[in-house]
Scaffold this motif. Structure first.
Motif, short mmCIF file in Angstrom:
data_model
loop_
_atom_site.label_atom_id
_atom_site.label_comp_id
_atom_site.label_asym_id
_atom_site.label_seq_id
_atom_site.Cartn_x
_atom_site.Cartn_y
_atom_site.Cartn_z
N LEU A 239 -6.47 -2.45 2.09
CA LEU A 239 -5.24 -2.14 1.36
C LEU A 239 -5.36 -2.47 -0.13
CD1 LEU A 239 -2.53 -3.48 3.85
CD2 LEU A 239 -3.53 -1.19 3.70
N ALA B 196 0.84 -1.20 0.00
CA ALA B 196 0.00 0.00 0.00
C ALA B 196 0.88 1.25 0.00
CB ALA B 196 -0.94 -0.02 1.20
N SER B 197 0.26 2.40 0.25
CA SER B 197 0.97 3.68 0.16
C SER B 197 2.09 3.83 1.19
CB SER B 197 -0.02 4.84 0.31
OG SER B 197 -0.72 4.73 1.54
N ASP B 198 2.02 3.04 2.27
CA ASP B 198 3.08 3.14 3.28
C ASP B 198 4.35 2.39 2.87
OD1 ASP B 198 2.32 0.52 3.57
OD2 ASP B 198 1.69 0.69 5.67
N GLY B 199 4.29 1.68 1.75
CA GLY B 199 5.45 0.98 1.23
C GLY B 199 5.77 -0.34 1.91
N LYS B 200 4.95 -0.76 2.87
CA LYS B 200 5.23 -1.99 3.61
C LYS B 200 4.53 -3.17 2.94
CE LYS B 200 4.71 -4.21 8.13
NZ LYS B 200 4.20 -4.08 9.52
N ALA C 297 -2.54 0.62 -5.22
CA ALA C 297 -1.67 -0.28 -4.47
C ALA C 297 -0.98 -1.24 -5.44
CB ALA C 297 -2.48 -1.05 -3.42
N ARG D 233 2.72 -6.70 2.70
CA ARG D 233 1.98 -7.64 3.54
C ARG D 233 1.68 -8.90 2.73
NH1 ARG D 233 1.16 -1.91 4.81
NH2 ARG D 233 0.57 -1.76 7.02
#
Length: 234
Positions: free
Chosen positions: A199, A171-175, A204, A177
């Motif tokens: 997400l 997602a936008s946070d770059g993490k 994404a 999953r």
């Protein structure tokens, strides 16, 4: 017949029901002339049997195809001329056909469920094309309307002995999953945990990495990215 439009691929599309009249007639002629093609069709029918058997018998609502055409092409009365390169890009239509078929199937399955109360309005279809570094598409992905599952359709052959292909959403946070491990050279639907459902949105990224057998031991990617692509809405 173009080089990448193989009889095996045409017969698979015939079994899925995504060919036009001309394509269907071509496949039926091929089958009538060569018993090997009839065996190939039986193979694909068995391959898709479990998936297709989930659909109850029903007729297409009046005007459904016209509405789909209007959503895809707007007011255009006919497709661009054959001189338009992107329109005739077989690779583009291969993944789009697979993803659209998967997305439409998921939508129909949701709509066929018994109605027990007010139902939420489904959002736009969410699709993704996961390309390799050489530009070839490895997976087409369709996200279920409720975002509780992602169907990955394998569009090529890959050989990764001793490794597992693991799917991720970024997602936008770059993490990244993890969505789970994909079977080798087969299509599969991965269940999405409720905490990851939001997400899966347009913009994404879906990615596939090579991990140890049965997936990453750390919960984060440890191997190379073999395919990735952004989620887009239809």
């Amino acid at each position: 017949m173009p080089p990448d439009e193989t009889p095996d691929l045409l017969i698979a599309e015939y079994v899925l029901g995504v060919l036009g009249r001309e394509g269907r007639e071509r496949v039926e002629a091929m089958i009538a002339l060569d018993p090997r093609h009839e065996r190939t069709m039986a193979k694909w029918q068995a391959h898709f049997a479990e998936w297709l058997s989930q659909l109850p018998a029903s007729s297409t609502p009046i005007g459904a195809w016209r509405a789909i055409e209007q959503q895809l092409f707007g007011s255009a009365s006919r497709p661009p001329s054959r001189a338009s390169g992107w329109w005739n890009n077989l690779g583009l239509w291969r993944w789009t056909t697979a993803a659209l078929a998967a997305g439409l199937l998921a939508s129909v399955l949701i709509l066929q469920q018994p109605v027990s109360g007010p139902q939420p309005t489904p959002g736009p279809a969410l699709l993704a094309r996961l390309d390799q570094s050489d530009g070839n598409t490895l997976f087409a992905a369709a996200i279920n309307p409720d975002r509780r599952g992602v169907l990955f359709v394998s569009t090529g052959h890959a050989d990764w002995p001793g490794k597992s292909a693991e799917a991720w959403v970024i997602a936008s946070d770059g993490k990244p999953r993890s969505l789970g491990v994909l079977p080798a050279n087969a299509s599969a639907t991965l269940s999405v945990p409720p905490q990851l459902a939001d997400l899966l949105a347009s913009g994404a990224v879906l990615a596939v990495t090579l991990e140890p057998l049965n997936g990453s031991p750390s919960g984060l990617p440890t191997g190379p990215v073999v395919a990735q692509g952004k989620i887009s809405s239809l």
